[in-house]
Design an enzyme around this catalytic site. Structure first.
Site, short mmCIF file in Angstrom:
data_model
loop_
_atom_site.label_atom_id
_atom_site.label_comp_id
_atom_site.label_asym_id
_atom_site.label_seq_id
_atom_site.Cartn_x
_atom_site.Cartn_y
_atom_site.Cartn_z
N LYS A 67 60.30 67.19 69.86
CA LYS A 67 59.74 65.90 70.07
C LYS A 67 60.75 64.79 69.52
CE LYS A 67 56.00 64.29 67.93
NZ LYS A 67 56.06 63.01 67.31
N ARG A 125 53.74 55.09 69.43
CA ARG A 125 54.33 54.08 68.24
C ARG A 125 55.61 54.22 68.12
NH1 ARG A 125 48.94 54.22 67.74
NH2 ARG A 125 48.71 56.41 67.65
N CYS A 141 47.88 53.78 63.14
CA CYS A 141 47.53 55.24 63.63
C CYS A 141 46.61 56.22 62.68
CB CYS A 141 48.71 56.02 64.24
SG CYS A 141 49.45 56.78 62.64
N ARG A 176 51.26 51.85 60.22
CA ARG A 176 52.81 52.19 60.50
C ARG A 176 53.78 51.06 60.58
NH1 ARG A 176 52.47 57.38 62.96
NH2 ARG A 176 54.99 57.33 62.76
N PRO A 177 53.65 50.55 59.31
CA PRO A 177 54.34 49.12 59.32
C PRO A 177 55.95 49.16 60.02
CG PRO A 177 54.50 50.25 57.09
CD PRO A 177 53.54 50.97 58.09
N ILE A 178 56.52 48.38 60.24
CA ILE A 178 58.02 48.45 60.92
C ILE A 178 59.14 47.39 59.96
CG2 ILE A 178 57.21 49.44 63.15
CD1 ILE A 178 57.90 46.39 64.04
N ASP A 179 58.60 47.14 59.10
CA ASP A 179 59.25 46.06 58.13
C ASP A 179 60.80 46.53 57.83
OD1 ASP A 179 57.80 47.86 56.57
OD2 ASP A 179 58.82 47.02 54.86
N LEU A 180 60.94 47.84 57.64
CA LEU A 180 62.35 48.43 57.33
C LEU A 180 63.00 48.33 58.65
CD1 LEU A 180 61.31 51.41 55.17
CD2 LEU A 180 62.03 49.08 54.34
N ILE A 189 53.97 60.91 51.90
CA ILE A 189 54.54 59.92 52.87
C ILE A 189 53.78 59.18 53.63
CG2 ILE A 189 56.18 60.16 55.09
CD1 ILE A 189 57.60 61.28 52.73
N ARG A 233 50.48 65.64 72.67
CA ARG A 233 51.59 64.77 72.23
C ARG A 233 52.78 65.46 71.87
NH1 ARG A 233 50.11 61.27 67.74
NH2 ARG A 233 52.51 60.86 68.34
C1 EPZ Z 1 58.97 59.92 61.97
O1 EPZ Z 1 58.17 58.91 62.06
C2 EPZ Z 1 58.35 61.07 62.82
N1 EPZ Z 1 58.22 60.56 64.34
C3 EPZ Z 1 57.00 61.58 62.03
O2 EPZ Z 1 56.68 62.75 63.01
C4 EPZ Z 1 57.42 61.95 60.81
O3 EPZ Z 1 56.23 62.34 60.21
C5 EPZ Z 1 58.14 61.07 59.98
O4 EPZ Z 1 59.45 60.46 60.55
C6 EPZ Z 1 58.33 61.30 58.53
O5 EPZ Z 1 59.03 62.27 58.64
C7 EPZ Z 1 59.27 60.44 65.03
O6 EPZ Z 1 60.37 60.77 64.70
C8 EPZ Z 1 58.88 60.11 66.46
P1 EPZ Z 1 59.12 57.09 58.91
P2 EPZ Z 1 58.56 57.41 61.47
O7 EPZ Z 1 59.68 55.65 59.17
O8 EPZ Z 1 60.03 57.25 61.70
C9 EPZ Z 1 56.63 53.86 55.93
C10 EPZ Z 1 55.01 63.97 64.24
O9 EPZ Z 1 54.02 64.55 63.66
N2 EPZ Z 1 57.48 53.08 56.61
O10 EPZ Z 1 60.30 57.87 58.28
O11 EPZ Z 1 57.54 56.52 61.78
C11 EPZ Z 1 55.62 54.75 56.87
O12 EPZ Z 1 54.46 53.91 56.75
C12 EPZ Z 1 55.26 62.30 63.68
O13 EPZ Z 1 55.76 64.26 64.89
C13 EPZ Z 1 57.37 51.70 55.92
O14 EPZ Z 1 56.65 51.22 55.17
O15 EPZ Z 1 58.39 57.74 59.94
C14 EPZ Z 1 55.63 55.99 56.28
O16 EPZ Z 1 54.75 55.93 55.14
C15 EPZ Z 1 53.97 61.89 62.95
N3 EPZ Z 1 58.15 50.88 56.99
C16 EPZ Z 1 57.02 56.22 55.67
O17 EPZ Z 1 57.86 54.85 55.51
C17 EPZ Z 1 58.89 51.05 57.99
O18 EPZ Z 1 59.47 50.04 58.60
C18 EPZ Z 1 57.83 57.10 56.42
O19 EPZ Z 1 57.92 56.71 57.77
C19 EPZ Z 1 58.85 52.34 58.24
C20 EPZ Z 1 58.13 53.15 57.63
#
Ligand code: EPZ
Length: 420
Positions: free
Chosen positions: A22, A92, A116, A121-125, A328, A398
């Protein structure tokens, strides 16, 4: 909605080919926007998150067809750049379309993905990386209006934490920037390596995925590609932990063992016997699981946060004590209360959860509140005494193509029962 009814305590036995990943297919589907023409994607799992992504592609003007596990995406007629809120809330990770739309059309409009069940789920990065690559992004009443400057140039940019989605978004946007973009501090997940493979099949020049520095030589003309998505390592972990919970022996095909090394070593420490080979993993478990050293979730190659609930569910029915630290996401212990209904002894303090194996759990009516938490309740039900009913299947669907059918193929007594 329906629910799974599981009669636990039956050892699992058999062989299963694991579904496509996925978390690889979602960014690859966004990447298909980068070039006009039809891309052919094999091993695309039939999941609600994938269906939502295909809906977004159609809404943006693409032609999308599915033939079994193969999805055809023709992005020639891409004509829209805005993703409505209802689709953003449904999925998301649709924020990944930002980078692809900026690279192809230079503009994009979407709303914040929203929090969620795992916490905010911030997207600042994502936004800071895209701004570094020349995008002007305005937040107008919750709608992100993005416009790429003319002739954006590549550059070096650093991610303050190895965000999977932000790394993928930056890779896609960089394909539309002339010259070299260097991503420092990139996430190293195998799904990012798969995205690199697909982009290069489209004629891009991306290198370094799997390590923390990725370079993209952008501005090249891209073309559609035919590609096969990698196996889903978290789905594989689910079947392995299910067998560890229920006992038995299974062999998985279609997944690379090196993509889930951290999970395999925990299962081995807990008393399972593992054999691995090219695209295959075999597990045997003939005794109750033992407690293991602390499990700390971390960016790849550390222990994957997505497998935390699943492993916890297996260990909760074993013997011995294990400490988990969820590093995480802010709230990824939603499954603990439900496991307690099955007799699990789990104490939580902030990010720490201490699981004391109480011997076999007992069946109960439980509800999954998120994707992997729901799968964890199924894992617990496989090893529990008696009948477990798991509701909240919309979360499980999902990420799992057909969890009940796959487990039944391995000998589990599980069936989907319509509610009421
Ligand atoms: C991906 O989510 C996966 N989803 C998640 O899988 C997985 O848990 C996660 O990576 C970590 O491995 C997909 O690939 C579709 P991150 P993503 O950005 O990209 C924080 C599942 O069950 N963060 O690596 O959203 C965030 O809040 C799902 O299959 C910021 O602060 O994960 C989190 O605490 C769940 N700012 C941490 O970083 C940002 O701009 C890791 O998030 C982005 C993220």
């Amino acid at each position: 909605m329906s629910y799974y009814e599981i009669r636990g305590g039956r050892p699992l036995d058999g062989r299963l080919t694991v579904q496509g990943a996925k978390n690889s297919v979602l960014p690859i589907l966004a990447a298909a926007l980068l070039a006009p023409g039809q891309s052919v994607l094999h091993n695309c799992p039939q999941l609600s998150d994938v269906a939502a992504t295909l809906d977004i592609l159609r809404l943006l003007g693409c032609r999308v067809d599915r033939e079994g596990d193969t999805v055809l995406v023709d992005a020639s007629a891409l004509c829209r750049v805005n993703i409505p809120e209802r689709l953003m809330r449904e999925m998301r990770s649709s924020v990944i379309f930002l980078g692809a739309l900026l690279a192809r059309l230079g503009t994009a409009e979407l709303t914040y993905p929203g929090g969620c069940e795992l916490g905010p789920r911030p997207i600042d990065l994502h936004l800071s990386a895209l701004r570094s690559l020349g995008a002007e992004i305005q937040d107008i009443q919750g709608c992100l209006c993005c416009r790429q400057r003319k002739k954006p140039a590549g550059r070096e940019l650093c991610l303050s934490m190895p965000s999977v989605g932000a790394t993928e978004n930056a890779m896609l946007a960089a394909c539309g920037c002339s010259g070299i973009t260097t991503l420092v501090g990139a996430a190293r997940e195998p799904e990012i390596v798969d995205l690199q493979r697909f982009l290069n099949a489209m004629g891009a020049d991306v290198a370094g995925a799997g390590e923390s520095i990725i370079t993209i030589r952008g501005g090249r003309p891209l073309h559609p590609a035919e590609f096969s998505v990698m196996g889903d390592r978290i789905a594989a972990a689910t079947y392995l932990c299910g067998t560890a919970a229920a006992g038995g022996q299974i062999e998985l095909a279609g997944v690379e063992p090196e993509t889930l090394t951290a999970v395999l070593s925990c299962l081995e420490e807990a008393g399972c016997t593992l054999q691995t080979g090219e695209s295959r993993i075999a597990l045997t478990c003939q005794a109750p699981l033992k407690g293991i050293a602390p499990v700390r979730t971390a960016p790849y190659p550390g222990f994957p946060t997505d497998a935390q609930a699943i492993l916890m569910a297996a260990l909760a029915g074993g013997e011995g004590t294990t400490m988990f630290v969820e590093n995480i996401f802010d709230s990824r212990y939603g499954h603990v209360d439900e496991l307690r209904r099955m007799g699990a002894d789990i104490q939580i303090a902030g990010r720490v959860a201490v699981v004391t194996g109480a011997g076999r759990l007992h069946g109960a009516a439980v509800r999954g509140g998120d994707l992997r938490g729901g799968a964890a309740l199924v894992v617990a039900g496989l090893g529990a005494e008696g009948v477990t009913r798991v509701s909240g299947l919309r979360h499980i669907c999902r990420g799992y193509q057909c969890l009940d059918r796959d487990l039944a193929q391995l000998g589990a007594d599980i069936q989907e029962i319509p509610e009421g």
